[in-house]
Design a protein around this motif. Structure first.
Motif, mmCIF file in Angstrom:
data_model
loop_
_atom_site.group_PDB
_atom_site.id
_atom_site.type_symbol
_atom_site.label_atom_id
_atom_site.label_comp_id
_atom_site.label_asym_id
_atom_site.label_seq_id
_atom_site.Cartn_x
_atom_site.Cartn_y
_atom_site.Cartn_z
ATOM 1 N N ALA A 297 45.799 15.842 -41.233
ATOM 2 C CA ALA A 297 46.518 15.904 -39.954
ATOM 3 C C ALA A 297 45.873 14.990 -38.915
ATOM 4 O O ALA A 297 46.534 14.515 -37.996
ATOM 5 N N ALA A 298 44.572 14.739 -39.084
ATOM 6 C CA ALA A 298 43.868 13.918 -38.096
ATOM 7 C C ALA A 298 44.236 12.439 -38.205
ATOM 8 O O ALA A 298 43.981 11.664 -37.291
ATOM 9 N N ARG A 299 44.808 12.035 -39.348
ATOM 10 C CA ARG A 299 45.270 10.654 -39.461
ATOM 11 C C ARG A 299 46.613 10.629 -40.163
ATOM 12 O O ARG A 299 46.707 10.282 -41.342
ATOM 13 N N PRO A 300 47.677 10.993 -39.429
ATOM 14 C CA PRO A 300 48.992 11.053 -40.078
ATOM 15 C C PRO A 300 49.472 9.681 -40.562
ATOM 16 O O PRO A 300 50.113 9.578 -41.590
ATOM 17 N N LYS A 301 49.155 8.644 -39.801
ATOM 18 C CA LYS A 301 49.535 7.308 -40.242
ATOM 19 C C LYS A 301 48.283 6.572 -40.686
ATOM 20 O O LYS A 301 47.357 6.366 -39.899
ATOM 21 N N GLY A 302 48.236 6.189 -41.935
ATOM 22 C CA GLY A 302 47.041 5.552 -42.479
ATOM 23 C C GLY A 302 46.994 4.064 -42.179
ATOM 24 O O GLY A 302 47.907 3.503 -41.580
ATOM 25 N N TYR A 303 45.909 3.443 -42.606
ATOM 26 C CA TYR A 303 45.750 2.009 -42.415
ATOM 27 C C TYR A 303 46.449 1.243 -43.536
ATOM 28 O O TYR A 303 46.574 1.738 -44.651
ATOM 29 N N GLY B 144 42.044 17.553 -32.233
ATOM 30 C CA GLY B 144 42.669 17.270 -33.525
ATOM 31 C C GLY B 144 41.958 16.207 -34.346
ATOM 32 O O GLY B 144 42.579 15.533 -35.170
ATOM 33 N N PHE B 145 40.647 16.041 -34.135
ATOM 34 C CA PHE B 145 39.886 15.155 -35.023
ATOM 35 C C PHE B 145 39.596 15.907 -36.318
ATOM 36 O O PHE B 145 39.609 17.133 -36.345
ATOM 37 N N GLY B 146 39.335 15.177 -37.385
ATOM 38 C CA GLY B 146 39.036 15.820 -38.666
ATOM 39 C C GLY B 146 37.578 16.264 -38.731
ATOM 40 O O GLY B 146 36.794 16.006 -37.820
ATOM 41 N N GLY B 147 37.223 16.927 -39.827
ATOM 42 C CA GLY B 147 35.845 17.384 -40.018
ATOM 43 C C GLY B 147 35.003 16.304 -40.677
ATOM 44 O O GLY B 147 35.520 15.325 -41.201
ATOM 45 N N ARG C 119 43.398 4.148 -36.072
ATOM 46 C CA ARG C 119 44.413 5.116 -36.480
ATOM 47 C C ARG C 119 43.831 6.521 -36.492
ATOM 48 O O ARG C 119 42.973 6.845 -37.305
ATOM 49 N N ALA C 120 44.299 7.352 -35.570
ATOM 50 C CA ALA C 120 43.921 8.765 -35.536
ATOM 51 C C ALA C 120 44.950 9.483 -34.690
ATOM 52 O O ALA C 120 45.456 8.925 -33.712
ATOM 53 N N ASN C 121 45.239 10.695 -35.078
ATOM 54 C CA ASN C 121 46.196 11.481 -34.316
ATOM 55 C C ASN C 121 45.735 11.645 -32.871
ATOM 56 O O ASN C 121 46.539 11.641 -31.947
ATOM 57 N N ASN D 69 38.222 10.834 -42.601
ATOM 58 C CA ASN D 69 38.777 12.072 -42.058
ATOM 59 C C ASN D 69 39.142 11.956 -40.587
ATOM 60 O O ASN D 69 39.479 12.957 -39.960
ATOM 61 N N ALA D 70 39.016 10.759 -40.015
ATOM 62 C CA ALA D 70 39.221 10.573 -38.570
ATOM 63 C C ALA D 70 38.446 11.623 -37.785
ATOM 64 O O ALA D 70 38.956 12.285 -36.893
ATOM 65 N N MET E 43 43.005 19.614 -42.308
ATOM 66 C CA MET E 43 42.658 19.113 -40.972
ATOM 67 C C MET E 43 42.480 17.600 -41.002
ATOM 68 O O MET E 43 42.937 16.885 -40.101
ATOM 69 N N ALA E 44 41.824 17.112 -42.057
ATOM 70 C CA ALA E 44 41.570 15.670 -42.153
ATOM 71 C C ALA E 44 42.883 14.896 -42.310
ATOM 72 O O ALA E 44 43.067 13.844 -41.715
ATOM 73 N N GLU F 282 44.764 -4.247 -37.071
ATOM 74 C CA GLU F 282 45.455 -2.971 -36.829
ATOM 75 C C GLU F 282 44.776 -2.225 -35.688
ATOM 76 O O GLU F 282 43.612 -2.456 -35.402
#
Ligand code: HEM
Ligand code: FES
Lengths: 218, 261
Positions: A87-93, B213-216, B106-108, B174-175, A84-85, B103
């Protein structure tokens, strides 16, 4: 049961599952460490302890299945939360500065995998005797001492115990947060408890391979 | 005396949500009294004069209260200073010759709209799921008609300081949106007016957060450090406790109804 399942379906619930399974695994490790250090008094004491455990008969298998289930729940939750984590940030910094998170916190996932590898090796080593130079069923104390004389084995044990210490350091503190057991008045005791448990349990375990490496365990 | 400084900005440029993006370098001249956004305004004037597209970034109040400004500056949300939004960050936090990397969050769940602008509507949907109380409208009630213990009032006010900027999500490895959601849950859940909907609120807001769709949360603590309003992760513990209690004793689901023979 429906409600427990409803809990599991959320990220918060999976963390709760990790926390609860983690606490029980920590409880197991406390007793495991405490019995292991008996080897410093006399290896035969471990045999007696093992004998006593075996006296529980089928109950021992219930406990083993329980431990396995706990590890399974812990890993299943870790796996899903990691996915899940990601997928929550597919594009990183291009650049992300960690301000406060500890090294221990950031290596939970990798440390966890190392611990899993360790558990598998450990069972093949001291339970089944596969990786053991001279395994005699029932002679638990002697097997422990003899098995630790192999340098790389002792080194692997030492490294794994450091990984468990790091996992504890973040994990135990984390449990209070995850289960909502925090209050300004005892947030400091949380830190003390975490450090204390980490040092005693990981330190207790670590003392055995270290003693072997320095030739103090024969 | 105000020092003039020459800087090099490396800025993320992206023409639209689906366009590929890239970093581009721009020279910038600033003085130490400018805010970070004023520094960008000057760069944009230059770009406009040259006929180039200005760098798109979010801003509104420019006084640190609306939560519209964002920006990941050299790897930290809202830049190097603690408890400060980008609009309130001054160029004296940098020095002549610095290279500054800028930047978007960044998060889905925060898709890039353009350049440094991201869409934070996911936060609005979490709020819509439960970040409210139901109260009769009409004439205003008497002051202090409802008594609130001082500690609760203060903790609630501290949580209510959240401006919804998204720095917590941006900083979290984990966004995760736990700090934001927890602040909203605590803000209302600690007050008497928030009690009737307390369970329903935490359930719907946590589910909305997962759906976006945020992370845990892994209790890193990075969110608390990045938050311009210094919202405490104690609120996350409170959310966890409320959520477990509401889920395991879920009144809404009807599980507790007595079966009729
Ligand atoms: C392959 C095996 C394992 C993996 C992949 C794993 C992974 C993880 C991960 C990812 C976390 C989340 C921590 C966080 O960031 O907050 C965690 C927490 C934890 N782990 Fe493990 N772990 C493993 C084995 C173990 C073992 C053997 C123990 C016990 C000795 C343990 C005890 C804990 C505890 C107490 C927590 C804290 C739970 C919480 O955060 O509330 N883990 N583990
Ligand atoms: S522009 Fe409103 S908080 Fe920065």
């Amino acid at each position: 049961m429906n409600r427990v399942f409803a809990l599991w379906q959320t990220a918060v619930g999976k963390k709760v599952a990790m926390a609860v399974s983690g606490i029980l695994l920590v409880a197991f490790l406390i007793s495991h460490m405490a019995s292991n250090v008996l080897v410093f008094t006399a290896p035969e004491k471990l045999d007696a302890y093992a004998e006593w455990l075996r006296g529980f008969g089928p109950l021992l298998w219930v406990a083993r299945a329980g431990l396995l289930a706990l590890v399974g729940i812990h890993i299943a939750a870790a796996w899903q939360l990691t996915r899940m984590a990601r997928a929550a940030r597919p594009k990183g910094y291009a650049r992300l500065e960690h301000q406060v998170s500890s090294y221990a916190a950031r290596t939970m996932r990798y440390g966890g995998v190392l611990i899993l590898v360790f558990i598998v090796f450990h069972i093949l080593h001291y339970t089944t005797g596969d990786f053991h130079p001279d395994f005699v069923p029932g002679e638990v104390g002697r097997n422990l001492v003899v098995g630790m004389q192999v340098k790389w084995t002792a080194a692997f044990y030492a490294i794994s115990m450091i990984a468990i210490g790091a996992h504890f350091y973040h994990g135990i503190w984390s449990v209070f947060q995850t289960l909502g057991l925090n209050h300004p008045s005892w947030n400091r005791s949380r830190v003390t408890l975490t450090l204390g448990l980490t040092l005693v349990v990981a330190g207790g375990f670590l003392s055995i391979p270290l003693a072997a490496l320095f030739g103090l365990l024969r | 005396m105000s020092e003039t400084m020459n800087l090099t900005l490396k800025v993320w440029r992206q023409a639209g949500p689906d366009a590929p993006g890239e970093f581009r370098s721009y020279p910038a001249v600033a003085n130490e009294h400018m805010s970070f956004l004023e520094m960008l305004d000057v760069v944009n004037e230059g770009l406009t004069e040259q006929g180039d597209d200005p760098i798109a970034f979010d801003h509104d109040c420019r006084e640190g209260i609306c939560g519209t400004c964002s920006l990941m500056i050299n790897g930290t949300p809202h830049g190097p200073k603690r408890a400060v939004t980008t609009c309130q960050l001054h160029m004296r936090s940098f020095k002549d010759g610095d290279e500054i990397l800028i930047e978007p969050w960044r998060a889905n769940a925060f898709p890039v709209v353009r350049d440094l602008v991201v869409d934070r509507a996911a936060f609005d949907r979490i709020i819509q799921a439960g970040g409210f109380i139901s109260a009769p409208t009409g004439s205003s009630p008497d002051g202090n008609a409802i008594q609130i213990p001082k500690d609760d009032a203060e903790r609630s006010m501290d949580a209510a300081a959240c401006i919804g900027c998204g720095a917590c999500v941006a900083a979290c490895p984990n966004a995760s949106a736990m700090l934001f959601t927890a602040a909203k849950v605590a803000h209302l859940g600690l007050l008497p007016q928030g009690q009737p909907e307390r369970e329903r609120r935490v359930l719907s807001m946590v589910h909305a957060m997962d759906e976006e769709g945020f992370g845990g949360c892994t209790n890193f603590g990075e969110c608390q450090e990045a938050c311009p309003k210094e919202i405490s992760i104690d609120n996350i513990a409170l959310l966890n406790r409320d959520f477990v209690r509401a889920t395991l004793g879920d009144r809404e689901s009807g599980v507790r109804r007595t079966a009729v023979m």
